[in-house]
Write a protein that holds these residues in place. Sequence first.
Motif, PDB file in Angstrom:
ATOM      1  N   ARG A 249     -13.014  -0.584 -21.471  1.00 37.26           N
ATOM      2  CA  ARG A 249     -12.636   0.821 -21.561  1.00 37.26           C
ATOM      3  C   ARG A 249     -13.394   1.663 -20.547  1.00 37.26           C
ATOM      4  O   ARG A 249     -12.833   2.571 -19.919  1.00 37.26           O
ATOM      5  CB  ARG A 249     -12.889   1.330 -22.980  1.00 37.26           C
ATOM      6  N   VAL A 250     -14.674   1.367 -20.355  1.00 40.26           N
ATOM      7  CA  VAL A 250     -15.485   2.098 -19.372  1.00 40.26           C
ATOM      8  C   VAL A 250     -14.917   1.880 -17.967  1.00 40.26           C
ATOM      9  O   VAL A 250     -14.782   2.831 -17.181  1.00 40.26           O
ATOM     10  CB  VAL A 250     -16.959   1.665 -19.457  1.00 40.26           C
ATOM     11  N   LEU A 251     -14.591   0.638 -17.632  1.00 40.16           N
ATOM     12  CA  LEU A 251     -14.027   0.352 -16.309  1.00 40.16           C
ATOM     13  C   LEU A 251     -12.672   1.028 -16.129  1.00 40.16           C
ATOM     14  O   LEU A 251     -12.351   1.551 -15.052  1.00 40.16           O
ATOM     15  CB  LEU A 251     -13.883  -1.166 -16.124  1.00 40.16           C
ATOM     16  N   HIS A 252     -11.870   1.031 -17.176  1.00 38.09           N
ATOM     17  CA  HIS A 252     -10.553   1.656 -17.117  1.00 38.09           C
ATOM     18  C   HIS A 252     -10.683   3.156 -16.871  1.00 38.09           C
ATOM     19  O   HIS A 252      -9.979   3.732 -16.028  1.00 38.09           O
ATOM     20  CB  HIS A 252      -9.813   1.378 -18.423  1.00 38.09           C
ATOM     21  N   ALA A 253     -11.603   3.788 -17.594  1.00 38.92           N
ATOM     22  CA  ALA A 253     -11.825   5.230 -17.436  1.00 38.92           C
ATOM     23  C   ALA A 253     -12.333   5.574 -16.043  1.00 38.92           C
ATOM     24  O   ALA A 253     -12.091   6.677 -15.535  1.00 38.92           O
ATOM     25  CB  ALA A 253     -12.806   5.721 -18.499  1.00 38.92           C
ATOM     26  N   ALA A 254     -13.020   4.625 -15.403  1.00 39.53           N
ATOM     27  CA  ALA A 254     -13.551   4.849 -14.062  1.00 39.53           C
ATOM     28  C   ALA A 254     -12.484   4.678 -12.979  1.00 39.53           C
ATOM     29  O   ALA A 254     -12.772   4.861 -11.795  1.00 39.53           O
ATOM     30  CB  ALA A 254     -14.726   3.909 -13.793  1.00 39.53           C
ATOM     31  N   GLY A 255     -11.266   4.312 -13.369  1.00 36.25           N
ATOM     32  CA  GLY A 255     -10.168   4.245 -12.417  1.00 36.25           C
ATOM     33  C   GLY A 255     -10.037   2.948 -11.661  1.00 36.25           C
ATOM     34  O   GLY A 255      -9.464   2.913 -10.571  1.00 36.25           O
ATOM     35  N   HIS A 256     -10.518   1.844 -12.241  1.00 33.24           N
ATOM     36  CA  HIS A 256     -10.461   0.564 -11.526  1.00 33.24           C
ATOM     37  C   HIS A 256      -9.084  -0.102 -11.563  1.00 33.24           C
ATOM     38  O   HIS A 256      -8.852  -1.061 -10.812  1.00 33.24           O
ATOM     39  CB  HIS A 256     -11.491  -0.402 -12.122  1.00 33.24           C
ATOM     40  N   PHE A 257      -8.168   0.376 -12.394  1.00 32.17           N
ATOM     41  CA  PHE A 257      -6.892  -0.320 -12.570  1.00 32.17           C
ATOM     42  C   PHE A 257      -5.733   0.633 -12.295  1.00 32.17           C
ATOM     43  O   PHE A 257      -5.604   1.676 -12.936  1.00 32.17           O
ATOM     44  CB  PHE A 257      -6.797  -0.901 -13.981  1.00 32.17           C
ATOM     45  N   ALA A 258      -4.902   0.262 -11.335  1.00 34.91           N
ATOM     46  CA  ALA A 258      -3.836   1.141 -10.863  1.00 34.91           C
ATOM     47  C   ALA A 258      -2.837   1.441 -11.973  1.00 34.91           C
ATOM     48  O   ALA A 258      -2.451   0.557 -12.751  1.00 34.91           O
ATOM     49  CB  ALA A 258      -3.125   0.500  -9.671  1.00 34.91           C
ATOM     50  N   GLY A 259      -2.390   2.701 -12.001  1.00 36.31           N
ATOM     51  CA  GLY A 259      -1.491   3.139 -13.050  1.00 36.31           C
ATOM     52  C   GLY A 259      -0.158   2.424 -13.066  1.00 36.31           C
ATOM     53  O   GLY A 259       0.430   2.227 -14.126  1.00 36.31           O
TER      54      GLY A 259
END
Length: 298
Positions: A249-259
């Motif tokens: 969740r932390v990595l996702h919130a940091a924008g590591h995964f393209a929408g």
Amino acid sequence: MGERVLIALGGNAMTGPDGSAAPEEQRAAVESAMTQVRHLVDAGHEVILTHGNGPQVGNLLLKNQLAADVVPPVPLDWCGAQTQATIGMLIMNALPYTTATIVTRTLVDPADPAFADPVKPIGRYFTEAEARRFEKLGQSWRRFDRGWRRVVASPEPLEILDAPAVLVLMRAAYTVVAAGGGGVPVVRQADGSLAGVEAVIDKDLAAALLARAVRATTLIIATDVENAVVGYGGPDPRPIGRITAQELRVLHAAGHFAGGSMGPKVEAALRFVHGGGERAVITSLNGISGDSGTRVEK
């Protein structure tokens, strides 16, 4: 005892290596994908299958557009239902078990903000003149780098309405195919009846919802890469193996995964685990019966 596993097959599992959606290419691709599914069933696991349908719906939309002056175009919810049945039939033919496909509806909110700003592109690219022609039929079109594409809403899935039917079939020892393409989006009207809407539901988010509804222990999201990656496209990409939901969740919130690609898969994995699932796995089609991939646990 085996586990109850829901497998969400990406669109690459339904087309040829070059993306071809010709009937013979689709049949061969599905048969290849089912060899991996059989490993899990033969190992004693209960398996529920869902799948993408983008190329197949795109073909139906093209037929709509080419024949619009001769045959009235059918709405998008009809296209979704047709592809659920077609792909489901191919899957059932490729599995040597008692199988069933459910034409599945997914409830959405008619007040979902996505309906006010449709941004999900579907179908092929067209010229501006062709786009304007279809705008007169009430469709929304936007210009992209390669031309004009139709855009529709992608509302939040609220409930897989036909999940109870999936459970009944599973209790009768069926391997079930359901919620293809995210399910046919429907809204509940003032009189309580249901009506289809022009929208596309993210198949991975719908898969997480279905997995919780049928009490699956594991959600497997099969895609065209082995793992989710931190720093994808950068100088130091790092594949993710085992990870807790909180860490992801932390990595996702940091924008590591393209929408538009890995982002929804990561979100689906997180929703499933936070909702009570034991684990979610993001991996390639060849990895669904092994221990590879990004494995998200509590």
